[in-house]
Design a protein around this motif. Structure first.
Motif, short mmCIF file in Angstrom:
data_model
loop_
_atom_site.label_atom_id
_atom_site.label_comp_id
_atom_site.label_asym_id
_atom_site.label_seq_id
_atom_site.Cartn_x
_atom_site.Cartn_y
_atom_site.Cartn_z
N VAL A 164 1.46 -1.36 -0.13
CA VAL A 164 0.32 -0.20 -0.14
C VAL A 164 0.49 1.36 0.32
N GLN A 165 2.28 1.53 0.51
CA GLN A 165 2.77 2.86 0.57
C GLN A 165 2.84 2.21 -0.95
N ALA A 166 3.87 1.46 -1.05
CA ALA A 166 4.45 1.74 -2.69
C ALA A 166 3.16 2.85 -3.86
N PHE A 167 2.37 1.46 -3.64
CA PHE A 167 1.51 2.03 -4.32
C PHE A 167 1.32 3.34 -3.97
N VAL A 233 9.32 6.70 9.23
CA VAL A 233 8.45 7.66 9.54
C VAL A 233 8.85 9.27 9.27
N LEU A 234 10.18 9.24 9.93
CA LEU A 234 10.80 10.64 10.80
C LEU A 234 10.41 11.44 9.36
N LEU A 282 2.60 8.65 5.79
CA LEU A 282 3.03 8.70 7.15
C LEU A 282 1.91 8.09 8.16
N LEU A 283 0.88 7.68 8.15
CA LEU A 283 0.06 7.22 8.68
C LEU A 283 0.28 6.06 8.28
N LEU A 284 0.37 4.95 7.88
CA LEU A 284 0.99 3.60 6.47
C LEU A 284 1.85 3.11 7.31
N TYR A 285 3.03 4.17 7.44
CA TYR A 285 3.78 3.81 7.97
C TYR A 285 3.90 3.70 9.71
N VAL A 287 1.42 3.54 11.30
CA VAL A 287 0.43 1.56 11.62
C VAL A 287 1.78 0.02 11.31
N ASP A 288 2.53 0.28 9.71
CA ASP A 288 3.70 -0.94 9.67
C ASP A 288 4.13 -0.80 10.99
N LEU A 289 5.06 0.37 11.84
CA LEU A 289 6.15 -0.28 12.99
C LEU A 289 5.03 -0.21 13.93
N ALA A 290 4.16 0.23 14.58
CA ALA A 290 3.37 -0.47 15.43
C ALA A 290 3.00 -1.75 15.19
N TYR A 291 3.22 -2.29 13.93
CA TYR A 291 2.47 -3.60 13.34
C TYR A 291 3.53 -4.35 13.64
N SER A 292 5.11 -4.48 12.79
CA SER A 292 6.35 -4.88 12.83
C SER A 292 6.77 -4.80 14.21
#
Length: 301
Positions: A164-167, A233-234, A282-285, A287-292
């Motif tokens: 999704v981030q790449a898209f 994220v940063l 930014l929101l996707l990253y 959420v990604d960081l939280a799940y990773s």
């Protein structure tokens, strides 16, 4: 290919819930682009994009079904679980985009001037395009990683979010090249560098996962992905602050859309699209960081 002692054909590839979802994808995709090609019609970049989406997704789906049914996927130098999960997510995003674009630009309720038959074909194609999106969504739902399950990285929430981030980054790039005037300031050029860097690294992460080469790396892949996601994220935080300031602050840009700006060729519109999708990514990253933090995966599934 040596025999493993079992049956040569894998009937579960077409009888399991995932297999049935793929058969539906194949049937709906074929019906959609056939209706458009026969009478519905398409034109310009939007129509060409929609036809590409439907034909591309159909071709890859047929390839996946054929490989799983004949067990030929075991001969490919791919992490098959990662490949199918990544494609299902990508096809979901592409199909929903086409399902929105085609009726928006080609469907009308009146028969004039295209004729009632063409109108009906376009409406039918739009309905099948929507059903195709739901078929790919069903596969993503069925193959996603369950809590506590050890699975392919691309089947996890973090892996799916990479697609999704790449898209979303591709949408940003499309707006950038549409006369966004990003080269006007060094600060906005920095934002473009952020989008490009994060996109490239995300694609590299997906590529290593799909090819199953993560085990060959000399550094721990999963830890590196988490570190990269934190860095992304940063970087996106900086872009989320800088881009709106240099595009919509009255000192550098325009807080409102210029009245004489042509529809479809207005830099302010492109800048707004970029700003919106910067916050989306930014929101996707985040959420990604939280799940990773809590995923467990293997590279060869």
């Amino acid at each position: 290919m040596e025999s493993t002692g079992g049956p040569y054909l894998n009937t579960a590839a077409v009888t399991s819930p995932v297999g049935i979802a793929r058969l539906l994808q194949m049937a709906l995709g074929c019906a959609t682009f056939s209706l458009v090609a026969h009478q519905g019609g398409f034109s310009a970049a939007y129509g060409t994009f929609c036809m590409f989406v439907w034909t591309f997704c159909f071709a890859v789906t047929v390839f996946i079904i054929a490989c799983e049914f004949t067990r030929l996927h075991s001969c490919l130098s791919l992490s098959w679980g990662n490949f199918t999960a990544a494609f299902a997510m990508l096809a979901t995003l592409m199909s929903v985009t086409a399902a929105v674009i085609y009726p928006l630009y080609f469907v009308q309720l009146e028969c004039y001037p295209i004729g009632c038959q063409v109108r009906d074909f376009r409406i039918a194609a739009s309905v099948f395009a929507g059903l195709l999106f739901f078929a790919y969504t069903a596969e993503v739902f069925l193959t996603r990683a369950k809590p506590g399950q050890v699975t392919s990285y691309m089947a996890t929430v973090s892996g799916l979010l990479k697609i999704v981030q790449a898209f979303v980054a591709c949408i940003i790039f499309g707006a950038l090249v549409n006369d966004s005037q990003y080269s006007k300031y060094v600060a906005t050029q920095w934002c473009v560098a952020v989008y490009s860097f994060c996109f490239v690294v995300t694609v590299v992460v997906v590529a290593f996962s799909v090819t199953g080469k993560t085990a060959l790396l000399w550094f721990p892949f999963e830890r590196s992905v988490v570190i990269y996601t934190f860095g992304a994220v940063l970087l996106y935080v900086s872009a989320a602050v800088i881009w709106p300031v240099f595009c919509f602050d009255s000192k550098y840009g325009s807080p409102r859309r210029p009245g004489l700006c042509a529809k479809g060729r207005c830099p302010w519109d492109s800048q707004l699209v970029i700003a919106i999708f910067t916050y989306v990514n930014l929101l996707l990253y985040v959420v990604d960081l939280a799940y990773s933090q809590r995923i467990r995966f293997v590279s060869h599934l």
